[in-house]
Design an enzyme around this catalytic site. Structure first.
Site, PDB file in Angstrom:
ATOM      1  N   ASN A   1     -10.194  -0.563   0.255  1.00  0.00           N
ATOM      2  CA  ASN A   1      -8.736  -0.508   0.251  1.00  0.00           C
ATOM      3  C   ASN A   1      -8.225  -1.054  -1.081  1.00  0.00           C
ATOM      4  OD1 ASN A   1      -5.986  -0.967   0.593  1.00  0.00           O
ATOM      5  ND2 ASN A   1      -6.181  -1.797   2.656  1.00  0.00           N
TER       6      ASN A   1
ATOM      7  N   HIS B   1      -3.380   6.760   2.520  1.00  0.00           N
ATOM      8  CA  HIS B   1      -3.835   5.455   2.048  1.00  0.00           C
ATOM      9  C   HIS B   1      -5.228   5.198   2.611  1.00  0.00           C
ATOM     10  CE1 HIS B   1      -4.258   1.309   1.185  1.00  0.00           C
ATOM     11  NE2 HIS B   1      -3.962   0.874   2.401  1.00  0.00           N
TER      12      HIS B   1
ATOM     13  N   CYS C   1       0.804  -1.223   0.000  1.00  0.00           N
ATOM     14  CA  CYS C   1       0.000   0.000   0.000  1.00  0.00           C
ATOM     15  C   CYS C   1       0.839   1.276   0.000  1.00  0.00           C
ATOM     16  CB  CYS C   1      -0.948  -0.004   1.196  1.00  0.00           C
ATOM     17  SG  CYS C   1      -1.918  -1.520   1.333  1.00  0.00           S
TER      18      CYS C   1
END
EC number: 2.3.1.180
Length: 326
Positions: free
Chosen positions: A281, A251, A112
């Site tokens: 996500n 993020h 990520c």
């Protein structure tokens, strides 16, 4: 030494929307359970679009937004943990699709945090070479590494891609980075690869680790600490007060992580841009998707001070201070 600025953005997400209510029909969960613990309402899941396709579409948008041609690109970096192939790289495949015949191309894997790492690598390569323009892409097809029987993880992730184009400029743009890794805690967020088998070795060790596995409590604790450390470091390097920062684009993992980080920084959570309610996500794609969405909405003006900050598997984390230039 030349300055480096963001001159264009792009993104792509699949049309297929998977709601919390739908997930409640395949695993033991509910919209209320997912929403209150993560902030996620829905996510986009591929119905055939692979990582290369999504990366390519985001690249085309970014090139158009930057008002350049593909053959103007000198560098393509794709951050992904879900490539379609071991070789050629996703970046080389994107090069082929868009016709960026002059670009040096490679992939990086930093989960990520990948887009942040990609920006830092690109800035270093542009500043220290003849290269002038770079395309950085975060692209993920996470639905293929999600265990759709694990209610703790399958509700979190989505598919998509985002891109940004960097260029040498006279004016200041990308200012300071803070990037770190902590492999000592890597076991808290994992996903296996190929089984370690060949004709000379039979090993079942990886057979049960082909999906994303996460220690949620440890990752939550890590994320809040990593985001806070990164933002404090960037403030120190830039001498920015948080009151001067228009947006923090983090993020997009969990709304509670963002809320706890805002409290730790003693700032309003509204300073953090969030779109995880729509996309979940998307790992390396989450920050560039959010950045492109903000650009399209006209939320950013020239000389706005923004901070991008990411964290993820590895464990990895990092951030960057940017004076917006579009």
């Amino acid at each position: 030494m030349s300055n480096i600025s963001v001159i264009g953005t792009g993104s792509y997400v699949p049309n297929n929307i998977i709601t919390n209510d739908f997930l409640s029909t395949i695993v033991d969960t509910s919209d209320e359970w997912i929403r209150t613990r993560t902030g996620i309402l829905e996510r986009r899941i591929s119905k055939g679009e692979n990582t290369i396709y999504m990366a390519t579409e985001s690249a085309k948008e970014a090139i158009k937004n930057a008002n350049i041609e593909a053959n103007d690109l000198d560098l393509i970096i794709v951050a992904t943990l879900t490539p379609d192939n071991f070789m050629p790289s996703t970046a080389c495949s994107v090069q082929k699709e868009i016709g960026a015949i002059n670009a040096l191309c490679f992939d990086i894997s930093a989960a990520c945090s990948g887009f942040i790492y990609g920006l830092e690598i690109a800035c270093s390569m542009l500043k220290n070479s003849f290269r002038n323009k770079a395309l950085i892409i975060g692209a993920e097809n996470l639905s293929k590494i999600v265990d759709w029987e694990d209610r703790n993880t399958c509700v979190l992730f989505g598919d998509g891609a985002g891109a940004a184009i960097l260029s040498k400029t006279k004016e200041e743009g990308i200012l300071e980075f803070h990037s770190r890794s902590n492999g000592l805690k890597g076991e808290h967020l994992t996903c296996g690869a190929l089984e370690a088998n060949n004709i000379f070795n039979k090993d079942d060790m990886l057979k049960n680790n082909k999906f994303i596995k996460m220690n949620g409590k440890e990752i939550f604790r890590f994320a809040v600490g990593a985001m806070s450390e990164t933002i404090y470091s960037i403030q120190e390097k830039t001498k920015w007060d948080l009151s001067e920062v228009k947006y923090i684009i983090s993020h997009q993992a969990n709304s509670r992580i963002i809320e706890y980080t805002a409290k730790k920084l003693n700032t309003n959570k509204d300073k953090f841009y969030m779109n995880l309610d729509k996309y979940g996500n998307t790992s390396a794609a989450s920050i560039p998707i959010a950045l492109d969405e903000m650009n399209k909405k006209g939320l950013l003006n020239k000389q706005d001070k923004i901070i991008l900050v990411g964290f993820g598997g590895g464990l990895t984390f990092g951030g960057v201070a940017i004076l917006w230039s579009i």
